[in-house]
Design a protein around this motif. Sequence first.
Motif, PDB file in Angstrom:
ATOM      1  N   THR A  25      -5.784  18.948  29.896  1.00  0.00           N
ATOM      2  CA  THR A  25      -4.398  18.506  29.824  1.00  0.00           C
ATOM      3  C   THR A  25      -4.353  17.005  30.078  1.00  0.00           C
ATOM      4  O   THR A  25      -5.278  16.440  30.680  1.00  0.00           O
ATOM      5  N   GLU A  34     -11.143  12.937  33.185  1.00  0.00           N
ATOM      6  CA  GLU A  34     -10.151  13.828  33.782  1.00  0.00           C
ATOM      7  C   GLU A  34      -9.362  14.619  32.736  1.00  0.00           C
ATOM      8  O   GLU A  34      -9.155  15.833  32.885  1.00  0.00           O
ATOM      9  N   LYS A  55     -11.795  17.303  31.062  1.00  0.00           N
ATOM     10  CA  LYS A  55     -12.235  18.347  31.988  1.00  0.00           C
ATOM     11  C   LYS A  55     -11.099  19.303  32.340  1.00  0.00           C
ATOM     12  O   LYS A  55     -11.310  20.507  32.495  1.00  0.00           O
ATOM     13  N   ASN A  56      -9.881  18.759  32.471  1.00  0.00           N
ATOM     14  CA  ASN A  56      -8.751  19.593  32.857  1.00  0.00           C
ATOM     15  C   ASN A  56      -8.020  20.203  31.666  1.00  0.00           C
ATOM     16  O   ASN A  56      -7.154  21.059  31.860  1.00  0.00           O
TER      17      ASN A  56
END
Length: 389
Positions: free
Chosen positions: A315, A309, A312-313
């Motif tokens: 952040t 996560e 991929k984001n």
Amino acid sequence: PQVTPEEKPRLVELHDLLATGDRAQAVGQMMSDPQFIATLRANPAKVPAAMEARLQALPFLFLMMLLYRRDYVGAATLIWGPDIFTAEPQAVQDIWNAIGKYNLINVLGCGSAGKTYSAAARFLLEWVLDPDFSLIRVMSVKEDHVLKNLFGDMHRLYAGSVIQLPGKADSQSIATPQGKLNGQGIFPIVIPRGPEASGTIKGSKVKPRPKHPLFGTSSRTFLIIDEAQEVPESAWMEVPNLFSSIDEADTEHTVIISAANPKNIFSRFGQNCMRQVDWDEISKRISKFRTWMSDRGWFCIRINALETENVKNGTTIYPRFITANGVKMKMKDVGGDAEHPLIWSEVYGMFPPNGMLVNIIQRHWVDRAKKEFLFESATIPVAGEDVGL
């Protein structure tokens, strides 16, 4: 049943009340739960008469109700805040979903992905559910690593609970007095090099115990093996003996989780992960396979940093998990080589493909190899020459 989205805010609120010391309000909210009231009515002897004792006992009984329902996510939400543990990342869900379904679990993946921490949290909850007859052994080939990391994680999770957990934690164990007498509890184990390695797993068989409503007349054994890539061959040879008295469908009484940054497919850990069918697809940098069953019967979970996560984001969604910046720093460390073995091992979470840089004998490998070697059997002379290089 597992905690539902509707139940989570209530459990978070209960955690926050217990964390701030407002036990009376927390207990008041617990007493509005019809299932908890039914639990207390079924176990009146466990409810103390004195109010102060009740404020201490009822939160623990609420926790035990969740654990007896096998709602581990709910139990974790109740006793730990997100700064200590969260079950939300996909990698954690994969590991927790595998426990209870499989006896043998391999977790191969990138660094800072919660490979062993997730297993430690789940196994601690398993121990709380039945502390006098549950054996948790946290194992590694390095003493410093197992004490400061694996067993240290257990200590932090135990101490971080807002509800006092059973037993006592010290530098050698987390156990109840009765558990210690039975040889049960949470213990750090160093796997020695050489032929003696087999004995560390050999002593982990289940034992007879008084009948339990969930677990019958057998104790339970859980093993976490970290840095599994480095574990000697002789240790793995004892794994089948642990299951010699366990039925094939019994995934309750003995569970082994081994975790590693995958480096060498020819190691025993590597062979435990192999599956001939679809291996080319499994071993791609980005693969549709996140889990698979190996030819040797190990359920394998791959954690690819590029699929997490945070990365991929771009952040930080989950603190202390690998980040996009962490991947960038690893790439810089190998000169931007996206095919470097270190990147395959610690970013893609996969064994480096054959024929790449991993097959070149690098100078620092030789420097690190200058030590005493312990051979487990007769040696075989081997020589190789690569005329192309």
